[in-house]
Motif scaffolding. Structure first.
Motif, mmCIF file in Angstrom:
data_model
loop_
_atom_site.group_PDB
_atom_site.id
_atom_site.type_symbol
_atom_site.label_atom_id
_atom_site.label_comp_id
_atom_site.label_asym_id
_atom_site.label_seq_id
_atom_site.Cartn_x
_atom_site.Cartn_y
_atom_site.Cartn_z
ATOM 1 N N ALA A 238 0.855 -1.181 0.000
ATOM 2 C CA ALA A 238 0.000 0.000 0.000
ATOM 3 C C ALA A 238 0.895 1.237 0.000
ATOM 4 O O ALA A 238 2.006 1.206 0.538
ATOM 5 C CB ALA A 238 -0.920 0.016 1.225
ATOM 6 N N ARG A 239 0.420 2.320 -0.590
ATOM 7 C CA ARG A 239 1.213 3.548 -0.673
ATOM 8 C C ARG A 239 1.737 4.001 0.694
ATOM 9 O O ARG A 239 2.893 4.377 0.829
ATOM 10 C CB ARG A 239 0.384 4.670 -1.295
ATOM 11 N N GLU A 240 0.885 3.978 1.690
ATOM 12 C CA GLU A 240 1.245 4.505 3.009
ATOM 13 C C GLU A 240 2.353 3.680 3.665
ATOM 14 O O GLU A 240 3.286 4.220 4.237
ATOM 15 C CB GLU A 240 0.024 4.550 3.932
ATOM 16 N N THR A 241 2.250 2.367 3.609
ATOM 17 C CA THR A 241 3.229 1.519 4.291
ATOM 18 C C THR A 241 4.536 1.405 3.518
ATOM 19 O O THR A 241 5.577 1.149 4.109
ATOM 20 C CB THR A 241 2.657 0.114 4.565
ATOM 21 N N PHE A 242 4.492 1.619 2.212
ATOM 22 C CA PHE A 242 5.703 1.529 1.400
ATOM 23 C C PHE A 242 6.422 2.878 1.279
ATOM 24 O O PHE A 242 7.579 2.934 0.862
ATOM 25 C CB PHE A 242 5.373 0.987 0.004
#
Length: 170
Positions: free
Chosen positions: A15-19
């Motif tokens: 996911a964008r946030e975790t990566f």
């Protein structure tokens, strides 16, 4: 002689946030800036990754063809490209894994993060981010790669300090 028991890594959904600490997720979805072009026939998903060819570098486009890896899989090494970013965009529509660690120091097992990527999600590793070489899963898979050509060595490889293992999916 003692043998170390491998650390079992956890697989996370990409996911964008975790990566974000490692780079960009390249994906055509509603979260990305997008707009209609070509007389209404095409949706453009715009500026999806911060491609950085580094000083004195130029961006190049290649195709990598990766053989599938079997799970469980033991992580023994990591690499990084200190001068530039490196983007991987799947062309085969198959899931794959990315293993990353922040750029600050050589990674230890506790620094590793494993992400399961869908066949419609690419990644762009920020300059210096540690990552494992290509981890295709189900079959031979092609990836469009955008990275750097230019002077100087742009690939550091380290052996891991302890064993770790990516478990089977499911």
């Amino acid at each position: 002689m003692t043998t170390e028991v491998p650390v079992k890594l956890t697989i996370e959904t990409l996911a964008r946030e975790t990566f974000a600490p490692f780079g960009d997720v390249i994906q055509a979805d509603d979260a990305a800036k997008h707009f209609t072009i070509n007389e209404g026939n095409t949706e453009r998903y715009h500026d999806l990754a911060a491609i950085d060819p580094g000083a004195d570098g130029r961006a190049i486009v290649s195709i990598f063809r990766g053989k599938p890896r079997s799970l469980p899989f033991t992580i023994t090494l990591m690499e990084r490209h200190p001068k530039a970013s490196q983007a991987f965009i799947p062309l085969s529509g198959k899931p794959y894994l990315v293993v990353v660690a922040k750029a600050e120091t050589a990674p230890a097992v506790q620094d590793l993060r494993v992400f399961l990527c869908h066949g419609d999600q690419g990644v762009n590793y920020a300059p210096g981010v540690w990552h494992h070489p290509l981890l295709a899963l189900e079959s031979v898979c092609d990836f469009l790669i955008i990275d750097r050509a230019g002077p100087g060595d742009n690939c550091d490889i380290v052996q891991m300090d302890a064993p770790s293992i990516i478990p089977a999916l499911g």
